[in-house]
Write a protein that holds these residues in place. Structure first.
Motif, PDB file in Angstrom:
ATOM      1  N   GLU A  17      -2.907  -2.720  -9.478  1.00  0.00           N
ATOM      2  CA  GLU A  17      -1.447  -2.726  -9.360  1.00  0.00           C
ATOM      3  C   GLU A  17      -1.022  -2.936  -7.911  1.00  0.00           C
ATOM      4  O   GLU A  17      -0.088  -3.675  -7.622  1.00  0.00           O
ATOM      5  CB  GLU A  17      -0.857  -1.419  -9.903  1.00  0.00           C
ATOM      6  CG  GLU A  17       0.653  -1.345  -9.802  1.00  0.00           C
ATOM      7  CD  GLU A  17       1.371  -2.509 -10.480  1.00  0.00           C
ATOM      8  OE1 GLU A  17       2.415  -2.937  -9.938  1.00  0.00           O
ATOM      9  OE2 GLU A  17       0.905  -2.989 -11.534  1.00  0.00           O
ATOM     10  N   ARG A  20      -1.444  -6.584  -7.247  1.00  0.00           N
ATOM     11  CA  ARG A  20      -0.363  -7.375  -7.864  1.00  0.00           C
ATOM     12  C   ARG A  20       0.921  -7.273  -7.048  1.00  0.00           C
ATOM     13  O   ARG A  20       1.588  -8.272  -6.811  1.00  0.00           O
ATOM     14  CB  ARG A  20      -0.104  -6.910  -9.298  1.00  0.00           C
ATOM     15  CG  ARG A  20      -1.021  -7.535 -10.328  1.00  0.00           C
ATOM     16  CD  ARG A  20      -0.558  -7.229 -11.749  1.00  0.00           C
ATOM     17  NE  ARG A  20      -0.630  -5.808 -12.073  1.00  0.00           N
ATOM     18  CZ  ARG A  20      -1.737  -5.175 -12.469  1.00  0.00           C
ATOM     19  NH1 ARG A  20      -2.857  -5.848 -12.590  1.00  0.00           N
ATOM     20  NH2 ARG A  20      -1.719  -3.903 -12.748  1.00  0.00           N
ATOM     21  N   SER A  21       1.270  -6.080  -6.613  1.00  0.00           N
ATOM     22  CA  SER A  21       2.524  -5.895  -5.887  1.00  0.00           C
ATOM     23  C   SER A  21       2.481  -6.486  -4.479  1.00  0.00           C
ATOM     24  O   SER A  21       3.527  -6.675  -3.864  1.00  0.00           O
ATOM     25  CB  SER A  21       2.899  -4.413  -5.834  1.00  0.00           C
ATOM     26  OG  SER A  21       2.002  -3.703  -5.013  1.00  0.00           O
ATOM     27  N   GLU A  23       0.714  -9.430  -3.859  1.00  0.00           N
ATOM     28  CA  GLU A  23       0.284 -10.822  -4.069  1.00  0.00           C
ATOM     29  C   GLU A  23      -1.175 -11.040  -3.675  1.00  0.00           C
ATOM     30  O   GLU A  23      -1.539 -12.005  -3.021  1.00  0.00           O
ATOM     31  CB  GLU A  23       1.194 -11.782  -3.316  1.00  0.00           C
ATOM     32  CG  GLU A  23       2.630 -11.731  -3.797  1.00  0.00           C
ATOM     33  CD  GLU A  23       3.535 -12.700  -3.061  1.00  0.00           C
ATOM     34  OE1 GLU A  23       3.025 -13.544  -2.296  1.00  0.00           O
ATOM     35  OE2 GLU A  23       4.748 -12.607  -3.260  1.00  0.00           O
ATOM     36  N   GLN A  25      -5.389 -10.692  -5.224  1.00  0.00           N
ATOM     37  CA  GLN A  25      -6.193 -10.723  -6.440  1.00  0.00           C
ATOM     38  C   GLN A  25      -7.419  -9.846  -6.238  1.00  0.00           C
ATOM     39  O   GLN A  25      -8.210 -10.078  -5.325  1.00  0.00           O
ATOM     40  CB  GLN A  25      -6.627 -12.159  -6.734  1.00  0.00           C
ATOM     41  CG  GLN A  25      -7.522 -12.280  -7.939  1.00  0.00           C
ATOM     42  CD  GLN A  25      -8.016 -13.702  -8.131  1.00  0.00           C
ATOM     43  OE1 GLN A  25      -7.571 -14.626  -7.483  1.00  0.00           O
ATOM     44  NE2 GLN A  25      -8.965 -13.858  -9.024  1.00  0.00           N
ATOM     45  N   THR A 113      -2.146 -16.672  -3.440  1.00  0.00           N
ATOM     46  CA  THR A 113      -2.828 -15.426  -3.766  1.00  0.00           C
ATOM     47  C   THR A 113      -4.042 -15.240  -2.877  1.00  0.00           C
ATOM     48  O   THR A 113      -4.800 -16.161  -2.635  1.00  0.00           O
ATOM     49  CB  THR A 113      -3.261 -15.438  -5.239  1.00  0.00           C
ATOM     50  OG1 THR A 113      -2.106 -15.616  -6.044  1.00  0.00           O
ATOM     51  CG2 THR A 113      -3.944 -14.146  -5.614  1.00  0.00           C
TER      52      THR A 113
END
Length: 127
Positions: A17, A20-21, A23, A25, A113
């Motif tokens: 998480e 994801r927050s 950017e 991977q 990413t």
């Protein structure tokens, strides 16, 4: 140190998480189960090998203590930075003064990413 599977899954989920927050991977998870192995464990050596691959930005850990006991964590942090990678902590150390980065602004190796790796040592210790 044995860690319940649910706790390990929760830690990986928290770091995913975080990625994801920001950017990023999450590309791999490296975990030592034995705190007594020292700074050059098989998992940490594998992590350093992966840091040499193209497009790997850095290492993410819940806290510095997830890299091992204080002396080992410090050495591992230096080796990660010596490999040209960033060490990202989900939870920063609590200090009474403002920390200043010695390495300057964050620079990405490429746009889009960015890949990071998770390193844990001697099982998760997330409070």
């Amino acid at each position: 140190m044995r860690v319940p599977r649910a706790r390990q899954d929760a830690l990986v989920g928290s770091m995913a998480e975080y990625c994801r927050s920001h950017e990023l991977q999450l590309s791999g998870v490296f975990t030592d189960r034995d705190a007594a192995v020292g700074a050059a464990s098989a998992a940490f050596t594998g992590l350093l090998d992966v840091l040499a691959l193209p497009d790997v930005y850095g290492v993410i850990a819940p806290t510095m203590s997830h890299l091992g006991p204080k002396t080992i964590a410090g050495e591992r942090g230096r080796r990660i930075e010596a490999a040209g990678s960033r060490l990202l902590l989900v939870r920063k150390l609590r200090t009474t003064h403002h920390a200043v980065s010695r390495s300057g602004p964050v620079r990405r190796r490429h746009p889009g990413t960015t890949r990071v790796l998770d390193a844990e040592s001697s099982g998760p210790r997330w409070p």
